[in-house]
Motif scaffolding. Structure first.
Motif, PDB file in Angstrom:
ATOM      1  N   ASN A  61      23.158 -26.916   0.721  1.00 58.01           N
ATOM      2  CA  ASN A  61      24.578 -27.043   0.400  1.00 58.01           C
ATOM      3  C   ASN A  61      24.733 -27.674  -0.978  1.00 58.01           C
ATOM      4  O   ASN A  61      23.864 -28.442  -1.428  1.00 58.01           O
ATOM      5  CB  ASN A  61      25.293 -27.883   1.450  1.00 58.01           C
ATOM      6  N   ASP A  62      25.854 -27.383  -1.629  1.00 56.17           N
ATOM      7  CA  ASP A  62      26.039 -27.933  -2.970  1.00 56.17           C
ATOM      8  C   ASP A  62      26.743 -29.286  -2.918  1.00 56.17           C
ATOM      9  O   ASP A  62      26.530 -30.061  -1.989  1.00 56.17           O
ATOM     10  CB  ASP A  62      26.738 -26.927  -3.885  1.00 56.17           C
ATOM     11  N   SER A  63      27.580 -29.596  -3.895  1.00 58.40           N
ATOM     12  CA  SER A  63      28.139 -30.943  -4.057  1.00 58.40           C
ATOM     13  C   SER A  63      28.729 -31.472  -2.756  1.00 58.40           C
ATOM     14  O   SER A  63      29.470 -30.791  -2.063  1.00 58.40           O
ATOM     15  CB  SER A  63      29.225 -30.927  -5.143  1.00 58.40           C
ATOM     16  N   GLY A  64      28.371 -32.703  -2.439  1.00 60.77           N
ATOM     17  CA  GLY A  64      28.851 -33.324  -1.211  1.00 60.77           C
ATOM     18  C   GLY A  64      27.943 -33.097  -0.017  1.00 60.77           C
ATOM     19  O   GLY A  64      28.129 -33.709   1.039  1.00 60.77           O
ATOM     20  N   ASN A  90      24.148 -34.717  -5.955  1.00 63.24           N
ATOM     21  CA  ASN A  90      25.405 -34.801  -6.709  1.00 63.24           C
ATOM     22  C   ASN A  90      26.066 -33.425  -6.748  1.00 63.24           C
ATOM     23  O   ASN A  90      27.230 -33.281  -6.411  1.00 63.24           O
ATOM     24  CB  ASN A  90      25.135 -35.309  -8.129  1.00 63.24           C
ATOM     25  N   ASP A  91      25.306 -32.434  -7.156  1.00 67.28           N
ATOM     26  CA  ASP A  91      25.784 -31.049  -7.123  1.00 67.28           C
ATOM     27  C   ASP A  91      24.580 -30.122  -7.279  1.00 67.28           C
ATOM     28  O   ASP A  91      24.331 -29.570  -8.343  1.00 67.28           O
ATOM     29  CB  ASP A  91      26.812 -30.797  -8.226  1.00 67.28           C
ATOM     30  N   ASP A 106      19.861 -30.122  -9.731  1.00 71.30           N
ATOM     31  CA  ASP A 106      21.068 -30.933  -9.522  1.00 71.30           C
ATOM     32  C   ASP A 106      21.788 -31.011 -10.862  1.00 71.30           C
ATOM     33  O   ASP A 106      21.826 -32.046 -11.511  1.00 71.30           O
ATOM     34  CB  ASP A 106      20.688 -32.330  -9.026  1.00 71.30           C
ATOM     35  N   PHE A 107      22.349 -29.870 -11.274  1.00 70.62           N
ATOM     36  CA  PHE A 107      22.975 -29.813 -12.593  1.00 70.62           C
ATOM     37  C   PHE A 107      24.321 -29.095 -12.579  1.00 70.62           C
ATOM     38  O   PHE A 107      24.810 -28.680 -13.627  1.00 70.62           O
ATOM     39  CB  PHE A 107      22.033 -29.189 -13.624  1.00 70.62           C
ATOM     40  N   GLY A 108      24.916 -28.939 -11.386  1.00 72.14           N
ATOM     41  CA  GLY A 108      26.283 -28.433 -11.339  1.00 72.14           C
ATOM     42  C   GLY A 108      27.204 -29.366 -12.105  1.00 72.14           C
ATOM     43  O   GLY A 108      27.142 -30.585 -11.943  1.00 72.14           O
ATOM     44  N   ASN A 109      28.065 -28.808 -12.964  1.00 67.46           N
ATOM     45  CA  ASN A 109      28.806 -29.656 -13.907  1.00 67.46           C
ATOM     46  C   ASN A 109      30.098 -28.954 -14.324  1.00 67.46           C
ATOM     47  O   ASN A 109      30.363 -28.742 -15.504  1.00 67.46           O
ATOM     48  CB  ASN A 109      27.915 -29.936 -15.129  1.00 67.46           C
ATOM     49  N   ASN A 110      30.910 -28.592 -13.318  1.00 65.25           N
ATOM     50  CA  ASN A 110      32.108 -27.782 -13.567  1.00 65.25           C
ATOM     51  C   ASN A 110      33.057 -28.388 -14.596  1.00 65.25           C
ATOM     52  O   ASN A 110      33.731 -27.663 -15.326  1.00 65.25           O
ATOM     53  CB  ASN A 110      32.873 -27.549 -12.259  1.00 65.25           C
ATOM     54  N   MET A 111      33.125 -29.709 -14.637  1.00 67.45           N
ATOM     55  CA  MET A 111      34.057 -30.366 -15.548  1.00 67.45           C
ATOM     56  C   MET A 111      33.402 -30.811 -16.851  1.00 67.45           C
ATOM     57  O   MET A 111      34.073 -31.295 -17.756  1.00 67.45           O
ATOM     58  CB  MET A 111      34.692 -31.583 -14.851  1.00 67.45           C
ATOM     59  N   ARG A 114      29.205 -34.802 -16.560  1.00 63.95           N
ATOM     60  CA  ARG A 114      28.003 -35.472 -16.070  1.00 63.95           C
ATOM     61  C   ARG A 114      27.014 -35.803 -17.193  1.00 63.95           C
ATOM     62  O   ARG A 114      26.820 -35.029 -18.123  1.00 63.95           O
ATOM     63  CB  ARG A 114      27.287 -34.600 -15.025  1.00 63.95           C
ATOM     64  N   ASN A 115      26.372 -36.960 -17.042  1.00 64.05           N
ATOM     65  CA  ASN A 115      25.271 -37.331 -17.927  1.00 64.05           C
ATOM     66  C   ASN A 115      24.042 -37.735 -17.106  1.00 64.05           C
ATOM     67  O   ASN A 115      23.193 -38.489 -17.581  1.00 64.05           O
ATOM     68  CB  ASN A 115      25.675 -38.460 -18.888  1.00 64.05           C
ATOM     69  N   ASP A 116      23.974 -37.228 -15.864  1.00 60.94           N
ATOM     70  CA  ASP A 116      22.856 -37.536 -14.974  1.00 60.94           C
ATOM     71  C   ASP A 116      22.239 -36.247 -14.421  1.00 60.94           C
ATOM     72  O   ASP A 116      21.935 -36.138 -13.241  1.00 60.94           O
ATOM     73  CB  ASP A 116      23.317 -38.429 -13.819  1.00 60.94           C
ATOM     74  N   LEU A 117      22.039 -35.271 -15.273  1.00 65.13           N
ATOM     75  CA  LEU A 117      21.519 -33.977 -14.856  1.00 65.13           C
ATOM     76  C   LEU A 117      20.022 -34.071 -14.561  1.00 65.13           C
ATOM     77  O   LEU A 117      19.271 -34.721 -15.289  1.00 65.13           O
ATOM     78  CB  LEU A 117      21.758 -32.944 -15.951  1.00 65.13           C
ATOM     79  N   SER A 118      19.581 -33.398 -13.494  1.00 68.32           N
ATOM     80  CA  SER A 118      18.172 -33.485 -13.134  1.00 68.32           C
ATOM     81  C   SER A 118      17.741 -32.279 -12.313  1.00 68.32           C
ATOM     82  O   SER A 118      18.570 -31.524 -11.796  1.00 68.32           O
ATOM     83  CB  SER A 118      17.889 -34.775 -12.354  1.00 68.32           C
TER      84      SER A 118
END
Length: 300
Positions: A61-64, A90-91, A106-111, A114-118
């Motif tokens: 599952n994605d974010s959440g 995170n996403d 974990d790099f979903g970033n619709n807005m 984020r500065n915590d991409l991994s």
């Protein structure tokens, strides 16, 4: 005396022949969806990634969602649950594998905030036959070198990503560019560390890319995405090295699933592709099959 217009024409022809040209599909072709796994357990209702490993299908599952990877069978029943230790969902948006590891992005970033991409990775050899297990995850952390701002108007950031493949000892990411419908290609190492990445190529995909996979024979890259509630797929083949976009390209409209939020993609064989969608207003979470031998222009 040579006519000046003839000279200009000759120079234009010579320049046109020598200048590199971006290869793009000239027309949209169609491919009909076939139901493959029409029902998947409710625990996996936002299946954002898709992969085949050890005769099972894998998703998350994605974010959440939980920081867990689920293995399910052809009936859609979950058989394995792997919790990623030292990781947070995170996403989560993409998944790929090489001979030794499984990677989850974990790099979903619709807005674009984020500065915590991994990217988390686990060792395949550590996966047991237990239905529930916990495995240590190592993080590959990164940031976009060119990103200087972290506030964007709604649906306008070019720094979103939901697609990734492992290829020739590297990871390749393909952006979900809300701004103009292109995708940017990035690459980074598969080893734990902190990296800065810049685009190595770009392509006008005319949609929002949400998944990627490489065929078993490593000769075809597939990207899936959507635009205006319609789903599309791009196929790239005959590419030199890792210059995927310099090969042949096919732009395919996925028929029969308008309104589905297509998220994950993986090759079943070199000539067939699976695409997953999450639960939405018009569709339950499920997996569709696309037979590439049925492309209506007969070019595959």
């Amino acid at each position: 005396m040579i006519n000046i217009h003839s000279c200009l024409l000759l120079m234009f022809v010579l320049f046109s022949c020598s200048a590199p040209q971006k290869k793009e599909s000239s027309a949209v072709i169609t491919l009909e969806a076939e139901k493959f796994i029409p029902e998947i357990a409710d625990k996996l209702n936002e299946i954002s990634g898709l992969m085949i490993y050890k005769d099972h299908f894998w998703g998350f599952n994605d974010s959440g969602g939980e920081n867990e990877l689920y293995g399910f069978n052809k009936s859609g029943k979950i058989k394995y649950e792997i919790e990623f230790e030292n990781a947070k969902n995170n996403d989560w948006e993409a998944m790929t594998q090489d001979s030794k590891h499984i990677f989850i992005g974990d790099f979903g970033n619709n807005m674009g905030t984020r500065n915590d991409l991994s990217i988390y990775k686990i060792k395949k050899k550590d996966i047991s036959k237990k239905e529930e297990q916990k495995l240590e995850a190592k993080a590959i952390e990164f940031k976009y070198t060119e990103q200087k701002q972290f506030h964007f108007p709604d649906k306008s950031t070019p720094y979103d990503c939901e697609a990734m493949v492992a290829f020739k000892n590297k990871l390749y990411l393909f952006s979900k560019n809300w701004r103009d419908g292109t995708t940017w290609q990035y690459e980074l190492a598969t080893k734990k560390g902190e990296y800065e990445i810049t685009p190595t190529d770009t392509f006008d995909v005319k949609c929002l890319i949400t998944g990627a996979d490489i065929s078993p024979d490593k000769k075809t890259l597939a990207l899936v995405g959507y635009q205006n509630y319609r789903s599309f797929m791009w196929l790239f083949s005959d590419f030199p090295g890792d210059r995927f976009f310099e090969g042949k390209s096919q732009y395919i409209k996925l028929e029969g699933i308008d309104g589905a939020q297509t998220e994950g993609i993986c090759f079943l064989t070199n000539d067939s592709i699976l695409v997953s969608c999450e639960r939405s207003r018009g569709f339950d979470q499920q997996v569709f099959l696309f037979d590439l031998n049925k492309l209506n222009d007969g070019t595959h």
